[in-house]
Design a protein around this motif. Sequence first.
Motif, short mmCIF file in Angstrom:
data_model
loop_
_atom_site.label_atom_id
_atom_site.label_comp_id
_atom_site.label_asym_id
_atom_site.label_seq_id
_atom_site.Cartn_x
_atom_site.Cartn_y
_atom_site.Cartn_z
N LEU A 262 1.15 -1.21 -0.07
CA LEU A 262 -0.02 0.40 -0.41
C LEU A 262 0.75 1.08 -0.30
N GLY A 263 1.92 0.90 0.35
CA GLY A 263 2.89 2.33 -0.70
C GLY A 263 4.06 2.96 1.06
N ASP A 264 3.69 2.17 2.59
CA ASP A 264 4.02 2.69 3.37
C ASP A 264 5.72 1.55 3.98
N TRP A 265 6.18 2.00 2.50
CA TRP A 265 7.14 1.20 3.16
C TRP A 265 7.85 1.29 4.71
N GLN A 266 8.30 2.40 4.88
CA GLN A 266 9.49 2.41 6.06
C GLN A 266 8.07 1.50 6.89
N GLY A 267 6.80 2.01 7.20
CA GLY A 267 6.61 1.01 8.37
C GLY A 267 6.63 -0.28 8.31
N ALA A 268 6.38 -0.61 7.07
CA ALA A 268 6.53 -2.30 6.86
C ALA A 268 7.97 -2.32 7.63
N LEU A 269 9.11 -1.56 7.01
CA LEU A 269 10.28 -2.15 7.63
C LEU A 269 10.19 -2.25 8.55
N ALA A 270 9.78 -1.19 9.56
CA ALA A 270 9.68 -0.74 11.12
C ALA A 270 9.15 -2.20 11.27
N SER A 271 8.18 -2.58 10.87
CA SER A 271 7.39 -3.54 11.67
C SER A 271 8.25 -5.28 11.06
N TRP A 272 8.68 -5.18 10.09
CA TRP A 272 9.18 -6.75 9.91
C TRP A 272 10.56 -6.44 10.78
N ARG A 273 11.51 -5.62 11.20
CA ARG A 273 12.37 -5.53 11.14
C ARG A 273 11.78 -6.05 12.94
N GLN A 274 11.34 -5.67 13.64
CA GLN A 274 10.58 -5.51 15.18
C GLN A 274 10.48 -7.14 15.60
N LEU A 275 9.89 -7.36 14.13
CA LEU A 275 9.33 -9.16 13.89
C LEU A 275 9.98 -10.14 13.97
N ARG A 276 11.37 -9.57 13.47
CA ARG A 276 12.70 -9.68 13.30
C ARG A 276 13.26 -10.81 14.81
N THR A 277 13.81 -9.48 15.35
CA THR A 277 14.19 -9.11 16.83
C THR A 277 13.26 -10.78 17.49
N GLU A 278 11.45 -10.55 17.91
CA GLU A 278 10.77 -11.18 18.33
C GLU A 278 11.13 -13.08 17.54
N GLU A 279 10.64 -12.88 16.51
CA GLU A 279 10.98 -14.31 15.81
C GLU A 279 12.53 -14.69 16.51
N GLU A 280 13.54 -13.92 16.81
CA GLU A 280 14.86 -14.61 16.64
C GLU A 280 14.74 -15.00 18.39
N ASN A 281 14.28 -14.06 18.85
CA ASN A 281 14.21 -14.69 20.50
C ASN A 281 13.29 -15.74 20.72
N SER A 282 11.92 -15.78 20.10
CA SER A 282 11.56 -16.92 20.02
C SER A 282 11.48 -18.33 19.20
N LEU A 283 11.73 -18.13 18.42
CA LEU A 283 11.86 -18.99 17.15
C LEU A 283 13.11 -19.92 17.22
N GLY A 284 14.07 -18.85 17.10
CA GLY A 284 15.54 -18.91 17.00
C GLY A 284 15.52 -18.52 15.27
N GLU A 285 17.16 -17.97 14.96
CA GLU A 285 17.21 -16.97 14.11
C GLU A 285 17.25 -18.25 12.76
N ASP A 286 18.08 -19.79 12.12
CA ASP A 286 17.37 -20.62 11.49
C ASP A 286 16.24 -21.14 11.54
N HIS A 287 15.24 -20.63 12.34
CA HIS A 287 13.58 -20.81 12.08
C HIS A 287 13.31 -20.32 10.50
N ARG A 288 12.35 -21.41 10.04
CA ARG A 288 11.68 -20.64 8.13
C ARG A 288 11.21 -19.72 8.26
N GLN A 289 10.80 -19.11 9.93
CA GLN A 289 9.79 -17.92 9.56
C GLN A 289 10.67 -16.89 9.42
#
Length: 185
Positions: free
Chosen positions: A89-116
């Motif tokens: 929808l054009g909110d690239w910066q907002g999406a990138l901020a969401s992905w960066r936060q999500l990455r930290t949470e996923e790696e802490n919860s699932l591990g950095e090698d998890h497919r998600q």
Amino acid sequence: RLGDAEGTLRQRTWDVEIAHARHLAMQPRSVSEAMLCARIAAAAGERGNYREAKLLTERALGVLANELGTQHVNVFSLRNDLAFWAAKLGDWQGALASWRQLRTEEENSLGEDHRQALRTRQSIALWTGLAGDPRGALEQSRALVAEAIRSSRDGLSSYPATAGEPKLREACAAWVQRRYGVIVN
């Protein structure tokens, strides 16, 4: 003529089922309804209707986070989808901020090698480039490829932790006895 009537009846039944599923998806109350809502959101996005996809994903996410917990892999997956729809929808910066936060949470919860977690890292690399930072995208992509190679190599040159299936062990012992005349336990 009977075949035409039967086909029409089947089509109308199908149309009613689709309408009912769509109604459930608009206000999901259970995990199964939320998953249906997420599938309809994906279909809407594939048709280019990103606003509907984002709205339905938000609805599904609310139910799944409440029912499964915020650290569940399906919740992470929908959060990734939600960032994707925002980017489309054009909110690239907002999406990138969401992905960066999500990455930290996923790696802490699932591990950095998890497919998600790897999927989220891939999204960050791709959309970093599309947002105007090709060098950053290249660096992130290189790190992602190196990580994927490293994680796929781990364990390739080691023996399995078990003694093997009993049927296989018996077959091997029988072969050794036939070939060499040695009885193996």
